[in-house]
Design an enzyme around this catalytic site. Structure first.
Site, PDB file in Angstrom:
ATOM      1  N   TYR A   1       1.165  -1.075   0.081  1.00  0.00           N
ATOM      2  CA  TYR A   1       0.529  -0.277   0.576  1.00  0.00           C
ATOM      3  C   TYR A   1       0.996   1.258   0.014  1.00  0.00           C
ATOM      4  CZ  TYR A   1      -3.483  -3.158   1.013  1.00  0.00           C
ATOM      5  OH  TYR A   1      -4.408  -4.408   0.982  1.00  0.00           O
TER       6      TYR A   1
ATOM      7  N   TYR B   1     -10.832  -1.242  -0.161  1.00  0.00           N
ATOM      8  CA  TYR B   1     -11.409  -0.169   1.082  1.00  0.00           C
ATOM      9  C   TYR B   1     -10.412   0.242   1.528  1.00  0.00           C
ATOM     10  CZ  TYR B   1      -8.445  -3.571   3.518  1.00  0.00           C
ATOM     11  OH  TYR B   1      -7.461  -4.601   4.106  1.00  0.00           O
ATOM     12  N   ARG B   2      -8.914  -0.316   0.745  1.00  0.00           N
ATOM     13  CA  ARG B   2      -7.803   0.845   1.350  1.00  0.00           C
ATOM     14  C   ARG B   2      -6.781  -0.259  -0.378  1.00  0.00           C
ATOM     15  NH1 ARG B   2      -4.050  -3.211   4.857  1.00  0.00           N
ATOM     16  NH2 ARG B   2      -2.670  -1.747   5.586  1.00  0.00           N
TER      17      ARG B   2
END
Ligand code: ADP
Length: 521
Positions: free
Chosen positions: A90, A465-466
């Site tokens: 991420y 969601y991310r």
């Protein structure tokens, strides 16, 4: 090499800011050499030229964080807070906006445990391993819910809504009251901590009036310097079953069967259904099966599955608690699985006092790192990038989603590591898109693949969601009800709290007015 500078700041301006930071934290806690900057880079980046930090600064207390934030406002230097910065897939430690200074909170490692209530007040630098060691050293009968990469911090994980696998697996829902430095340097405590002598900070989430904890999760509205987290009491017994399903189509019935047990509350943990590659890539590498980077055929997949006894899909289900209770519910689990005709089932049992096998740690609160072996699948410099849309717990919808995804993986010649992670009512279609950073042509295919996946999912009403720092604007853009009303709300709040836009500009697609032109770059 000269550092990448934040927009509107020249080298002398950055230097002045870093010298001012050094007066607060000491010169040894300001990191501005090439080597330092490299440490703060995203090692799994698709394009290593993006998202460079200008430097790092590591305060040791909330008071130092406040002082740094005030200076950042004065010098108009953007800060990117991280806890331990192990946000693999991420963005690691890297900021969205190039030239940001990483606000590295990893030195803040205080732990205060409330043994009576099973809550812990943590600073952001406390890693899963630190807290695990603390619980053991102090013989505290509580368990963590660790993510597959437990190298990071407990708070950082909860603040990016990371997942574990026990009944406390949605870590962000176990946050209860925080201490936060606001973008103007003010210090607030949420929930009962808003009382100067608040006795129930870690016990009641809401206090009086609006509750703010989730406002500071996946946002750029504040820097969390402390948070309370609830821990799960060590159960008397963990009893469960590992299930392998043979065919691709078995995904549908498997999801429907588990979803029903989850909604009913028979199953309280957050299980994850993973495909064969999610299990295989930690025990083998691609070159053991395919010569010279050729395609992964169905025959090869069958051979790999056969060698390691893997279904196309596998899942581990676990019941936690009293022996009498888990013994009573176990047959329900067993029957629900037998009804959908698994290829193989293996019962699992742990009783308090038993040793915990290393590969079972994830279900029993023991930090682990072995799943990170997946980055080695292609050999050479590996990595992965996350693609994780939210969808309903519906077998047919999940199978359709899988088929669309799989077609894209084949179109872009990428190997699919996919899973479906259960929340209480939702499913997260977690994909760790595996990388081969030594293969330039391969790496060029990943970005268009990611964009196709995001667009395909959004067309069906599923959004992530991310998201990796490369895709936060794109993902925020898929939340588009009423001409992006949510983004407008977020940015109104952002301007009110952070008029100079110094805190994590661009995080979650939220841009302060000062850097509005950077959106989408
Ligand atoms: P971990 O330590 O678990 O590896 P990170 O430090 O990488 O987690 O944090 C994940 C993300 O959450 C970061 O990229 C950052 O945007 C945000 N974050 C982390 N710590 C804080 C904090 N203390 N306050 C505000 N946001 C944070």
């Amino acid at each position: 090499m000269s550092p990448v500078l934040p927009p509107g700041v020249n080298a002398a301006g950055l230097d002045r800011a870093l010298k001012a930071f050094a007066r607060i934290v000491g010169a040894e806690a300001v990191f501005a050499t090439d080597e330092d900057r490299d440490t703060y880079a995203d090692k799994y980046a698709l394009d290593e030229a993006r998202h460079h930090a200008a430097a790092g600064v590591a305060p040791a207390s909330a008071a130092e964080v406040q002082a740094i934030v005030r200076l950042a406002n004065e010098h108009k230097v953007p800060l990117w807070p991280i806890s331990r910065g192990k946000n693999l897939g991420y963005g690691y430690t890297a900021p969205v906006l190039p030239g940001s200074v990483v606000l590295d909170l990893s030195r803040m490692k205080r732990i205060e445990f409330d043994a009576q209530n099973g809550t812990v007040l943590l600073e952001p630098g406390v890693g899963f391993y630190d807290l695990y060691d603390y619980l053991r050293a102090n013989k505290l009968p509580y368990w963590l819910s660790v993510p597959g990469n437990s190298w990071g911090s407990v708070i950082g994980n909860a603040l990016d809504r990371g997942l574990g696998y026990t009944p406390y697996g949605e870590n962000t829902t176990k946050l209860c009251g925080m201490e936060v430095v606001l973008p103007d340097g003010d210090l607030v405590r949420t929930g009962m901590g808003a009382m100067a002598n608040g006795a129930g900070w870690g016990l009641y989430r809401y206090g009086f009036g609006p509750a703010w904890d989730q406002m500071f999760v996946q946002s750029n509205f504040g820097i969390v310097t402390k948070a309370n987290l609830w821990l799960m009491p060590e159960p008397e017994q963990v009893k469960g079953i590992d299930v392998e399903m043979d065919a691709i189509e078995d995904l549908g019935p498997l999801i429907d069967a588990i979803g029903a047990l989850r909604r009913e509350g028979v199953l309280q943990q957050s299980p994850t259904i993973g495909n064969w590659l999610r299990a295989a890539n930690i025990v083998t590498t691609r070159d053991e099966w395919v010569k010279d980077g050729g395609p992964l055929t169905d025959q090869t997949i069958s051979a790999i599955r056969k060698k390691f006894g893997l279904g196309w899909w596998g899942v581990s289900l676990r019941l936690y608690g009293r022996e009498s209770v888990t013994n009573a519910t176990y047959p329900i689990l067993e029957q629900a699985m037998a009804a959908i005709k698994p290829m193989a089932v293996k019962p699992a049992l742990w009783r308090r006092g038993d040793p915990i096998a290393p590969n079972q740690g994830g279900w029993m609160g023991v930090p682990m790192t072995f799943p990170m072996q997946n980055a080695n699948w292609y050999g050479g410099r590996g990595g992965h990038i996350g693609f994780s849309p939210i969808m309903p717990q519906d077998g047919r919808a999940a199978l359709d989603q899988f088929r669309r995804n799989y077609a894209r993986y084949k179109e872009y010649r990428l190997d699919p590591q996919m899973s479906f992670a259960f929340g209480e009512r939702h499913l997260i279609n977690v994909n760790a898109v595996l990388l081969n950073k030594d293969d330039e042509a391969f790496m060029k295919r990943v970005d268009p693949f990611m964009r196709a996946m995001i667009a395909d999912s959004a067309a069906h009403g599923y959004a992530e969601y991310r998201a990796h720092i490369d895709y936060q604007d794109t993902v925020a853009g898929t939340y588009d009800f009423n001409s992006h009303a949510l983004r407008r709300l977020n940015e109104k709040v952002k301007s009110a709290l952070d008029p100079n836009g110094i805190l994590a500009p661009g995080k979650s697609g939220i841009w302060p007015a000062a850097y509005a032109r950077e959106r989408g770059k």
